[in-house]
Design an enzyme around this catalytic site. Structure first.
Site, short mmCIF file in Angstrom:
data_model
loop_
_atom_site.label_atom_id
_atom_site.label_comp_id
_atom_site.label_asym_id
_atom_site.label_seq_id
_atom_site.Cartn_x
_atom_site.Cartn_y
_atom_site.Cartn_z
N SER A 257 5.13 1.52 -1.54
CA SER A 257 5.57 2.88 -1.90
C SER A 257 5.75 3.85 -0.74
CB SER A 257 4.60 3.50 -2.91
OG SER A 257 3.33 3.72 -2.34
N LYS A 302 -0.17 11.16 -6.94
CA LYS A 302 0.37 11.41 -5.60
C LYS A 302 0.78 12.86 -5.41
CE LYS A 302 1.64 6.70 -4.54
NZ LYS A 302 2.63 5.77 -3.97
#
Length: 364
Positions: A257, A302
């Site tokens: 990611s 996140k």
């Protein structure tokens, strides 16, 4: 004892009993929470995250932070009390254990898979960044892995360059499987390869390997249930040669990611001026060799972690926008991106103060 006192005592004892039971009752869930966020333009553990040699680089300012998610380990047995607390907590997320560890994966298997994905994401980030800057990158199709006890074992090796199959040129990894499956099990297929050792020697001398050899392999039938197709027992991948050295120094991180943010950090260091204009930008997203940005898991964690560190803008994969928009931390602007080119253009708007022009994630 007064009835009211007895009722309160009984209720208290019942609550204690329920809490104790909850501690011992195990549930098939795991927890996700915001993890560390690291500036790809800065240092981590005392050394630069991005190290480029053999090419001129330029000073950078601001932040291009990659973000992470913490998860409970594969062998951790969550109890009912922890699960309820996690469901109620704003910054944590409780999910079914199989979501994080499908097919009964062990901690070791998951860690190994994440490490491989992280390594691949770094390679793709380099390719995407250099191509964004129109810097040529040589690439070719290789044997990525050879499966034990299959026809290819001992005949092909990891790192062999696949030039052709049955005389037909191979341009992408998918071409290999397509050409092999044109055969029936038991038929011969011919691989034209540059052996891995020959390729490595050529790269060391900065030249192109020209010696090829043909390897004939008899196909076998796939073991996959319900499938009737020919295989040789390899997976194909892509390898690259870069015109200069780009090293990404970041340990204890797994998964794919961070690809987008690594790529943007490389672009920033290789171009004059500051890509961020000194702003604090964070983000996430996988990236492929062509610069396409893909979705990731744990987007809500996140954004929370990024904002807690001071991020003002968050580069969000297009396919994650709906989930990320459900609960946006105060002071954080979600910017939708689908390619590295989208991200570079968005950073130009941020740098120039044109925030009304940003492609912001729409609230679902």
């Amino acid at each position: 004892m007064p009835r009211r006192t007895a009722t309160m005592l009984a209720s208290t004892l019942m609550l204690i009993a329920l809490l104790c039971a909850g501690v011992f009752i195990k549930v098939p869930y795991s927890e996700m929470s915001p993890g560390p966020t690291v500036n790809t333009l800065g240092e981590h553990d005392g050394e630069p995250v991005l190290q480029i040699s053999g090419r001129k680089t330029y000073p950078t300012t601001g932040h291009l932070n990659m973000t992470t998610v913490r998860v409970t380990s594969a062998d951790y047995n969550m109890n009912l009390v922890e699960a309820v607390y996690g469901w109620l907590a704003h910054d944590n997320k409780v999910v079914p254990h199989d979501t994080l560890y499908p097919d009964g994966k062990t901690e070791e298997q998951s860690t190994q898979e994440n490490a491989e994905e992280f390594s691949q994401s770094q390679e793709s980030a380099k390719v995407a960044a250099l191509r964004e800057l129109d810097i040529p990158v040589k690439s070719w199709v290789i044997v990525s892995t050879v499966v034990k006890d299959t026809p290819a074992e001992g005949r092909l090796h990891a790192g062999d360059v696949i030039k052709a199959v049955d005389g037909k040129a191979v341009k992408a990894p998918g071409d290999v499987a397509k050409l092999v499956t044109e055969h029936k099990a038991g038929e011969d297929v011919v691989f034209t390869i540059v052996p891995a050792k020959e390729q490595a020697a050529a790269e060391k001398k900065n030249r192109t390997a020209t010696r090829t050899e043909d390897v004939t392999i008899t196909t076998a039938e796939s073991d996959d249930s319900g499938e009737d197709r020919a295989i040789v027992g390899i997976s194909a991948g892509t390898d690259h040669t870069f015109p200069f050295t780009v090293d990404i120094k970041l340990a204890d991180v797994g998964g794919p990611s961070a690809g987008l943010m690594f790529a943007l950090g490389i672009v920033d260091k290789l171009t004059p001026g500051s890509l961020t204009g000194g702003k604090f930008v964070a983000g996430t997203g996988t990236i492929d060799d062509e610069g396409k940005v893909g979705p990731i898991g744990g987007i809500e964690m996140k954004t929370v972690g990024a904002r807690a560190k001071g991020a003002q803008y968050f580069l969000t994969p297009k396919d994650n926008c709906a989930a990320a928009s459900r609960d946006v931390p105060d002071g954080l602007t979600l910017v939708e991106v689908d390619t590295i080119d989208d991200a570079v253009k968005a950073l130009g708007d941020i740098r120039g103060g044109r925030t009304d022009d940003l492609p912001k994630c729409a609230k679902s």
